[in-house]
Design an enzyme around this catalytic site. Structure first.
Site, PDB file in Angstrom:
ATOM      1  N   GLU A 137       0.821  -1.213   0.000  1.00  0.00           N
ATOM      2  CA  GLU A 137       0.000   0.000   0.000  1.00  0.00           C
ATOM      3  C   GLU A 137       0.855   1.264   0.000  1.00  0.00           C
ATOM      4  O   GLU A 137       0.569   2.217  -0.718  1.00  0.00           O
ATOM      5  CB  GLU A 137      -0.963  -0.002   1.199  1.00  0.00           C
ATOM      6  CG  GLU A 137      -2.026  -1.075   1.141  1.00  0.00           C
ATOM      7  CD  GLU A 137      -3.006  -0.915  -0.016  1.00  0.00           C
ATOM      8  OE1 GLU A 137      -3.198   0.216  -0.515  1.00  0.00           O
ATOM      9  OE2 GLU A 137      -3.589  -1.930  -0.425  1.00  0.00           O
ATOM     10  N   ASN A 168       1.098   3.981  -3.013  1.00  0.00           N
ATOM     11  CA  ASN A 168       0.832   5.404  -2.792  1.00  0.00           C
ATOM     12  C   ASN A 168       1.926   6.276  -3.396  1.00  0.00           C
ATOM     13  O   ASN A 168       1.653   7.326  -3.980  1.00  0.00           O
ATOM     14  CB  ASN A 168       0.681   5.716  -1.307  1.00  0.00           C
ATOM     15  CG  ASN A 168      -0.706   5.415  -0.784  1.00  0.00           C
ATOM     16  OD1 ASN A 168      -1.608   5.057  -1.524  1.00  0.00           O
ATOM     17  ND2 ASN A 168      -0.874   5.559   0.518  1.00  0.00           N
ATOM     18  N   ARG A 198      -9.058   4.187  -7.714  1.00  0.00           N
ATOM     19  CA  ARG A 198      -8.470   3.979  -6.391  1.00  0.00           C
ATOM     20  C   ARG A 198      -9.565   4.014  -5.335  1.00  0.00           C
ATOM     21  O   ARG A 198     -10.488   4.823  -5.405  1.00  0.00           O
ATOM     22  CB  ARG A 198      -7.412   5.038  -6.066  1.00  0.00           C
ATOM     23  CG  ARG A 198      -6.385   5.325  -7.149  1.00  0.00           C
ATOM     24  CD  ARG A 198      -5.648   4.180  -7.735  1.00  0.00           C
ATOM     25  NE  ARG A 198      -5.075   3.256  -6.784  1.00  0.00           N
ATOM     26  CZ  ARG A 198      -4.475   2.140  -7.126  1.00  0.00           C
ATOM     27  NH1 ARG A 198      -4.376   1.804  -8.395  1.00  0.00           N
ATOM     28  NH2 ARG A 198      -3.983   1.335  -6.227  1.00  0.00           N
TER      29      ARG A 198
END
Length: 164
Positions: A71, A75, A129
């Site tokens: 994650e 990002n 997203r």
């Protein structure tokens, strides 16, 4: 390593170091730099998982850390660099039963960290997203701290006790 090089270069430095002032707490540590490319997300999470394997973690602990690293790296790729060129810096350290993972980019930064960390918030305008990245990091790690400055980048610092 410079952004835009045609051949991917990865630097891995592994060594045993004593804890230094103003640096990641660590007795054992590893550092790497990867190009900001979505296909490098898997490499980053597997590398951190292999590094933490010396702690004799459970499969659940490994999967938790892999998810959080995935994650954080995603990002960097999507939000930090906007799918453009850049470098992602990853450090992992082990001190006794605690794993620390720091993931940093030098991308666009976050305007308001508090808002960005709310579940379902995303700055992505494509609609692809979910806005759950920070929520997943917080769910799978014991501690998540985010530092960011618009125009300078973001650092995510995560910690997890292993073998409770």
């Amino acid at each position: 390593m410079k952004a835009g090089q045609t051949m991917q270069e990865i630097q891995l430095n592994m060594d045993i170091k004593e804890q230094g002032a103003g640096k990641m707490p660590r007795k054992e540590w590893m550092k790497m730099q990867i190009e900001s490319r979505s296909e490098n997300e898997e490499f980053a999470r597997v590398t951190v998982a292999v590094f933490m394997s010396r702690m004799d973690p459970t499969l659940e602990e490994i999967n938790d850390v892999k998810t959080a690293v995935s994650e954080a790296v995603t990002n960097c790729v999507i939000h930090g660099y906007g799918n453009g060129e850049g470098i992602i810096y990853i450090e992992a350290g082990i001190e006794e039963d605690e794993l620390s993972v720091w993931i940093r980019d030098e991308g666009k930064g976050i305007e308001d960290i508090r808002i960005a960390m709310e579940p379902m918030y995303t700055s992505d305008t494509s609609g692809e997203r979910s806005g759950m990245g920070f929520s997943f990091m917080e769910a799978f790690m014991d501690q998540v701290e985010v530092e960011s400055e618009p125009g300078r980048g973001t650092m995510v610092k995560m910690k997890k006790k292993i073998g409770r």
